[in-house]
Design a protein around this motif. Structure first.
Motif, PDB file in Angstrom:
ATOM      1  N   ARG A 187       1.009  -1.218   0.099  1.00  0.00           N
ATOM      2  CA  ARG A 187       0.157   0.122   0.006  1.00  0.00           C
ATOM      3  C   ARG A 187       0.879   1.316   0.138  1.00  0.00           C
TER       4      ARG A 187
ATOM      5  N   TYR B  33      13.700   8.281  -5.784  1.00  0.00           N
ATOM      6  CA  TYR B  33      12.795   8.777  -5.231  1.00  0.00           C
ATOM      7  C   TYR B  33      12.552   9.211  -3.958  1.00  0.00           C
TER       8      TYR B  33
ATOM      9  N   ALA C  11       3.909  11.714   2.429  1.00  0.00           N
ATOM     10  CA  ALA C  11       3.578  13.140   1.982  1.00  0.00           C
ATOM     11  C   ALA C  11       3.531  12.919   0.017  1.00  0.00           C
ATOM     12  N   LEU C  12       4.410  12.226  -0.437  1.00  0.00           N
ATOM     13  CA  LEU C  12       4.772  12.204  -1.917  1.00  0.00           C
ATOM     14  C   LEU C  12       3.854  11.010  -2.243  1.00  0.00           C
ATOM     15  N   ALA C  13       3.470  11.107  -3.595  1.00  0.00           N
ATOM     16  CA  ALA C  13       2.472   9.994  -4.166  1.00  0.00           C
ATOM     17  C   ALA C  13       3.309   8.784  -4.133  1.00  0.00           C
TER      18      ALA C  13
ATOM     19  N   LEU D 164       2.810   6.208  -9.755  1.00  0.00           N
ATOM     20  CA  LEU D 164       3.370   7.028 -10.995  1.00  0.00           C
ATOM     21  C   LEU D 164       3.822   6.292 -12.146  1.00  0.00           C
TER      22      LEU D 164
ATOM     23  N   GLU E 287      -2.199   5.606   9.393  1.00  0.00           N
ATOM     24  CA  GLU E 287      -2.440   6.539   8.275  1.00  0.00           C
ATOM     25  C   GLU E 287      -2.301   8.022   8.788  1.00  0.00           C
TER      26      GLU E 287
ATOM     27  N   ARG F 214       1.323  10.558   7.942  1.00  0.00           N
ATOM     28  CA  ARG F 214       1.131  11.800   7.361  1.00  0.00           C
ATOM     29  C   ARG F 214       1.537  12.880   8.159  1.00  0.00           C
TER      30      ARG F 214
ATOM     31  N   GLN G 127       4.246  16.036  -7.154  1.00  0.00           N
ATOM     32  CA  GLN G 127       3.611  14.720  -7.003  1.00  0.00           C
ATOM     33  C   GLN G 127       3.455  14.405  -5.665  1.00  0.00           C
ATOM     34  N   LEU G 128       2.174  14.870  -5.374  1.00  0.00           N
ATOM     35  CA  LEU G 128       1.890  14.850  -3.673  1.00  0.00           C
ATOM     36  C   LEU G 128       1.097  13.824  -3.602  1.00  0.00           C
ATOM     37  N   ARG G 129       1.048  13.402  -2.268  1.00  0.00           N
ATOM     38  CA  ARG G 129       0.085  12.109  -2.131  1.00  0.00           C
ATOM     39  C   ARG G 129      -1.480  12.551  -1.966  1.00  0.00           C
ATOM     40  N   THR G 130      -2.293  12.298  -2.760  1.00  0.00           N
ATOM     41  CA  THR G 130      -3.667  12.379  -2.346  1.00  0.00           C
ATOM     42  C   THR G 130      -4.367  11.165  -2.155  1.00  0.00           C
ATOM     43  N   GLY G 131      -5.406  11.224  -1.689  1.00  0.00           N
ATOM     44  CA  GLY G 131      -6.447  10.092  -1.533  1.00  0.00           C
ATOM     45  C   GLY G 131      -5.584   9.266  -0.123  1.00  0.00           C
ATOM     46  N   GLU G 132      -6.341   8.101   0.182  1.00  0.00           N
ATOM     47  CA  GLU G 132      -5.918   7.226   1.354  1.00  0.00           C
ATOM     48  C   GLU G 132      -4.883   6.281   0.886  1.00  0.00           C
ATOM     49  N   ILE G 133      -3.811   6.126   1.973  1.00  0.00           N
ATOM     50  CA  ILE G 133      -3.006   5.098   1.617  1.00  0.00           C
ATOM     51  C   ILE G 133      -3.307   3.701   2.176  1.00  0.00           C
TER      52      ILE G 133
END
Lengths: 454, 123, 533
Positions: free
Chosen positions: A123, A214, A250-252, A257, A351, A355, C65-71
């Motif tokens: 995840r 990354y 914090a990062l996607a 990606l 979670e 964050r 490239q920010l985290r959006t949505g739930e992990i």
């Protein structure tokens, strides 16, 4: 000897049962010329617990530890606060002194933990499946390149210029023996990596994979979607390497990606610095059909004879103990106890906590970048970063790092140490800031830097 | 149509210049529950005695060799979904691949059903 | 008479009853507690740490490239987390609970002083890239442990960085290949016995070698004549485990090594079983060129449910120049120097390179050194002697009820090998192993080495008392007799473990390798909607 339960009477009785007259009878197969007839000379004899502890404490005292003063070292190993319960729980004997869960009926604790760990990593990385861990980030990175070669049946790996140079060294070592081709370049002290050259290389060759860190070794955040698109257009896989899992709060996620394989170093959560090991290699794939090419152990869900849910090691035909010379890797162990520490720490964070932790790291890093960048002669090269950035200082950063250490400030990792053959990087220094860094630490670093450069 | 057997426990059924290949009932019984089968892709060039497919149980992985030289026409995609077919119907629905035979003379020296039965009895 | 029992508590002696009790509502059985997954009990708003609440509008330098949505990471408060992991731990067998005779794995007691030392802040909080003059204690540990390993093996050089035994094997084989290449010798074959650990052929294949089997003699050792006949200009070397995986000392090792050297090859010894001979034999005296040492086996760093390991490699003079970076040197001044990319060029140009990002398993080095200092040269020798004594005691206490295929090949070393010969009613090694679980023991290693049918490899280690061994022997004798009598009930064992036999076929046919929320019935909240649990 406090760890040996047999008494001399026991030994005599047991020899009698065996039918041997002395212990030497049991070593008769050792050729006479190689037999030692007593303790090896010149070596110390056994010591009490107190005496050993005293000796080891003296050695420990010769190190400057992270907590001894302002501390800004990173570059692949990060200091974070580890909640007290993590270390307490991993020291439970049932975890600490268990073996690989080969007998699942009496190893559900380890197996369920691994299943939870695999899910957490998948995840965090935005992937379908993660394995039960590897030795560390650098070896996981090499294994990912090998896997990409098996999937694409190509053997050229293109490395982004921001990949940790020690990871590059590991890859080069291994490639020398496997016959894989590796193309790598050192970075420059620019705000952005040289993606244009990488994209041209991708288009001009038939790479098996492109490997991108990354955030990268200089703390910069590379443009993953753009590189993913180019890699996929060339029929290559994108391998993303992450050395700081907190950043992914914090990062996607790399998998979201376009990364096909995501590997990383999990040390930052739960494990501690430990002078470089043991650490925790993380390994995940976005497409579940690639699972059979994955190295390392996998834990899977099943049921027992009464229909109760349980967990087992599975798909082990990929592994050395069955496949021998046809295995996907020679790896035998995972990093089980470190995986447990990582998983507990991440469960305590959750979670919300992850964050918040990421936000706090970034907030302090921004503050440090501003204060250090304001020191005359010092430039922050990054436009983007998470909790680590690179300073360009006047003169050789190696020397500066040593002098600051003498002032009690562990200031960062000089690029001269990481890239001894690249004189253009000698003025660079990578600085990491985490939630353990106080605002006073930042001020002390800035003041010491100012003084040194004055 | 004629069916032949190898001493590596593959069977091959001939139909003109094409053939179907699988593993024998004896082989599946030795392996136990089959959990995964990897069959060759269409167009793959196989050589007699060379690696052609992989069959796995929980604790063992075995290579399946091609009984003859030839070009693969089709791998049994059903095995990907349902590897247990190899256990339930090893010499029927659980076939591995079909190929065009390059050299029919390679069939000489393979065993017929009776010969294979004797061979297994002697193991 | 007054009220005879106002409380109503009427103690009565328990009645013996063969039947299982009634099912419980919770599925728990007293101390045997079921535990759900963190994903089923945690919430996205629950946390076990206190951190400042992030400001949503804070300026950032994270790029696009920010985290959006739930992990999808569930959290637990500290009490919930402590209970979750404590409950899980109780579903594990461990050396702390009882005898764990897993052959070739060496499950011995893990001294707790080692844990204490590894957690001293000077070791635990020490960064691998800290300036070298600030980590002299860490370098001293690596150097001091390396000196011990060299002295105990009689070898002149050591590489400390390999992360585990298999990584150490790779280190040794890469050094062999680098040395051969340096002399322009492109040999292609590595010879391994069939009884070898699977890592040996996997390692040799990874390093680009073709692997060929070395035949064994009927007594379970390398067939010297056959090996000599196979040696030639294409053979790069041999990988031989000594003591071997049948638990026997390779009597002819010196002669094997001499023959390999005479044919231009090099000798890798798999040192997984060094715990049987430490202090009694130095592999350097047997002609070894490279050997890894599993610190978690011989020097008792904890196995931790499957690692981390640590696999330093000792080298002969012939291979020493090719050892990997980084390594530690002691200077005449008493200071320690770290030889890595920055500092290696001048005098270590032939190193085959780096195997891992940093310096190896420092946390295991501190533990292993603590163990070694506790035992000293005398105690380590006693370790080997007691390990071998305990294994022979088990071999001779069971060889009338279990087949010992190499029982006439001389004394065993640290482990005793049995087979399933004589079992009746279709019972197998697996059935006996599962029966051991019900008797309160961890099973021995099953079906390894592959050269023995239904192999059972028993390694008691030196940290078991005679009383513990006798109890184990009694249980094993009873199980062996049941297996020889074809006792059907063994086929369903274990009966009393947290789980009955697990369906490994199902797990492999339909792999479920991560948790997914079951499709929620309409109206049921999802994990994220549940919030704090």
């Amino acid at each position: 000897m406090r760890y040996l339960p047999l008494t001399d009477a026991d030994r005599s009785a047991m020899l009698a049962t065996i039918g041997a007259s002395s212990i030497d009878d049991l070593f008769v197969d050792v050729p006479e010329a190689a037999r030692l007839d007593g303790p090896i000379e010149g070596l110390p004899l056994h010591l009490s617990e107190m005496a050993v502890e005293r000796h080891m404490r003296q050695l420990a005292a010769r190190n400057i530890a992270a907590g001894d003063g302002p501390f800004f070292l990173g570059a692949g190993a990060y200091r974070h606060h580890v909640p007290a319960s993590v270390d307490h729980l991993i020291q439970r004997g049932e975890f600490l002194t268990a073996y690989t869960p080969y007998q699942p009926e009496i190893a559900q604790g380890t197996l369920q933990m691994l299943f939870e760990f695999q899910t957490q990593v998948a995840r965090l990385y935005g992937c379908a499946v993660a394995n039960a861990s590897m030795y560390d980030g650098s070896t996981a990175c090499w294994e990912a390149i090998g896997m990409a070669g098996r999937i694409t049946r190509r053997n050229l790996a293109l490395l982004h210029d921001g990949l940790h140079p020690h990871y590059v060294s590991v890859i080069r070592t291994m490639a020398r023996f496997t016959g894989d081709s590796i193309a790598d370049r050192a970075p420059s002290l620019d705000a952005q990596a040289d993606d244009a050259t990488l994209l041209a290389d991708i288009a001009a060759n038939r790479p098996s994979c492109v490997v991108v860190q990354y955030p990268d070794i200089l703390g910069r955040i590379p443009d993953l979607p753009r590189i993913a698109e180019a890699a996929h257009a060339a029929g290559a896989l994108l391998i993303v390497v992450n050395t700081e899992p907190v950043a992914l709060g914090a990062l996607a996620a790399p998998g979201d990606l376009g990364a096909d394989i995501v590997v990383g170093e999990g040390q930052a959560l739960g494990v501690g610095l430990q002078f470089g090991g043991p650490y925790l290699g993380l390994f995940a794939v976005r497409d579940p059909k690639h699972v059979r090419q994955m190295p390392g152990r996998l834990c899977g869900e099943t049921v027992d004879a009464e229909g109760k849910r349980g967990f087992v090691l599975t798909l082990s035909t990929r592994e050395q103990h069955i496949r021998r010379e046809k295995a996907t890797s020679n790896i035998c162990t995972n990093s089980g106890l470190c995986a447990l520490a990582f998983s507990i720490h991440l469960t305590l964070l959750g979670e919300k906590g992850l964050r918040a932790l990421a936000a706090e790291n970034h907030r302090l890093a921004c503050r440090a970048a501003d204060e250090l960048g304001a020191v005359p002669g010092v430039r922050v090269i990054n436009q983007t970063f998470f909790n680590e950035f690179t300073l360009e200082v006047p003169g050789d950063a190696r020397e500066l790092v040593r002098r600051l250490a003498d002032k009690g400030v562990l200031a960062g990792v000089s690029l001269g140490r990481l890239y001894p053959d690249e004189p253009q990087l000698a003025r660079g220094m990578v600085v990491a800031v985490t939630e353990t860094t106080s605002e006073d630490d930042i001020a002390a670093f800035a003041a010491a830097l100012k003084e040194e450069l004055a | 149509m004629a069916r032949y057997f190898t001493d590596e426990h593959e069977w091959i059924e001939i139909d003109g210049d094409t053939a179907t290949v699988g593993i024998t009932d004896y082989a599946q019984s030795q392996l136990g529950d089959i959990v995964f089968v990897e069959v060759p892709d269409e167009g793959a060039q196989l050589t007699k005695g060379g690696d052609a497919a992989v069959v796995e149980s929980v604790k063992a992985a075995s290579d399946v060799y091609s009984p003859v030289t030839g070009t693969v026409i089709e791998g049994n995609q059903q095995l990907e979904e349902d590897p247990a077919l190899v256990n339930t119907a090893p010499e029927g629905e659980g076939w591995f691949f079909k190929l065009t035979i390059a050299d029919a003379s390679e069939l000489e020296g393979l065993m017929d059903e009776a010969g294979y039965k004797d061979f297994v009895a002697g193991l | 008479m007054s009220a005879p029992n106002a409380s109503g508590w009427k103690p009565t002696a328990p009645q013996a009853n063969d039947e299982a009790g009634p099912a419980t509502t919770t599925g728990n059985r007293a101390l045997m507690l079921e535990e759900k997954l963190i994903f089923e009990i945690g919430g996205s708003e629950t946390t076990g740490v206190d951190l400042p609440e992030p400001r949503g509008d804070a300026p950032h330098r994270l790029g696009a490239q920010l985290r959006t949505g739930e992990i999808g990471l569930p959290g637990l408060s500290e009490p919930e987390a402590v209970r979750h992991y404590t409950r899980l731990s109780r579903q594990n067998y461990a050396i702390d609970l009882g005898l764990f005779p897993l052959g070739s794995c060496t499950m011995k007691h893990n001294p707790r002083l080692n844990e204490k030392v590894a957690r001293m802040p000077g070791f635990l909080d020490c960064h691998p890239l800290a300036p070298v003059h600030t980590v002299q204690g860490a370098l001293a540990v690596i150097h001091e442990l390396g000196e011990w390993l060299k002295a105990l093996t009689g070898m002149p050089a050591v590489a400390m960085s390999p992360k585990a035994g298999a990584h150490g094997e790779l280190c040794g084989i890469l050094a062999i290949r680098a040395a051969l290449e340096a002399r322009g010798d492109a040999r292609q074959v590595i010879l391994c016995p069939e009884s070898a650990h699977g890592t040996n052929p996997a390692t040799a294949a990874f390093a680009g070698y073709k692997v060929e089997d070395i035949p064994a003699t009927a007594e379970g050792r390398v067939d010297l004549a056959a090996l000599k006949a196979r040696l030639g200009p294409d053979v790069a070397g041999v990988m031989i485990t000594n003591p071997n995986t049948c638990g026997l000392f390779e009597r002819d090792f010196r002669e094997i090594a001499d023959a390999v050297h005479a044919a231009g090859g090099l000798v890798y010894c798999d040192g997984a079983n060094f715990n049987a001979i430490v202090g009694r034999v130095r592999p350097g005296d047997l002609g070894v060129d490279a050997m890894h040492i599993n610190l978690h086996k011989t020097f008792s760093t904890p196995h931790g449910g499957g690692g981390p390991g640590s696999g330093p490699v000792v080298f002969s003079e012939a291979l020493a120049p090719f050892a990997p970076l980084p390594f530690v040197e002691k200077l005449a001044s008493g200071e320690y120097r770290l030889v890595e990319e920055e500092t290696a060029e001048d005098h270590h140009a032939r190193s085959f390179g780096r195997m891992t990002a940093f310096h190896g398993q420092m946390g295991m080095f501190t533990r292993a050194l603590t163990y070694i200092l506790s035992h000293g040269a005398d105690g380590l020798r006693q370790v080997a002697e007691d390990a071998v004594l305990n294994a022979n005691y088990i071999l001779r206490s069971l060889d009338d009820v279990l087949d010992a295929p190499f029982g006439l090949s001389g004394p065993c070393m640290h482990e005793a090998l049995f087979s399933d010969k004589g079992f009746a009613g279709g019972l197998t090694t697996l059935d006996l192993a599962k029966g051991m679980i019900d008797e309160g023991f961890h099973p021995m290693t099953m079906y390894f080495p592959l050269v023995v049918h239904g192999a059972m490899l028993v390694e008691p280690t030196e940290t078991e008392s005679k009383a513990a061994l006798d109890q184990f022997v009694t249980a094993m004798r009873s199980l062996a007799e049941r297996a020889r009598a074809g006792d059907e009930t063994l086929k369903q064992a274990p009966y009393y473990a947290p789980r009955r036999r697990l369906d490994e076929t199902l797990a492999a046919r339909k792999p479920v390798l991560a948790w997914h929320a079951p499709a929620a019935p309409a109206g049921m909240p999802t994990l994220s909607e549940q919030g704090g649990s």
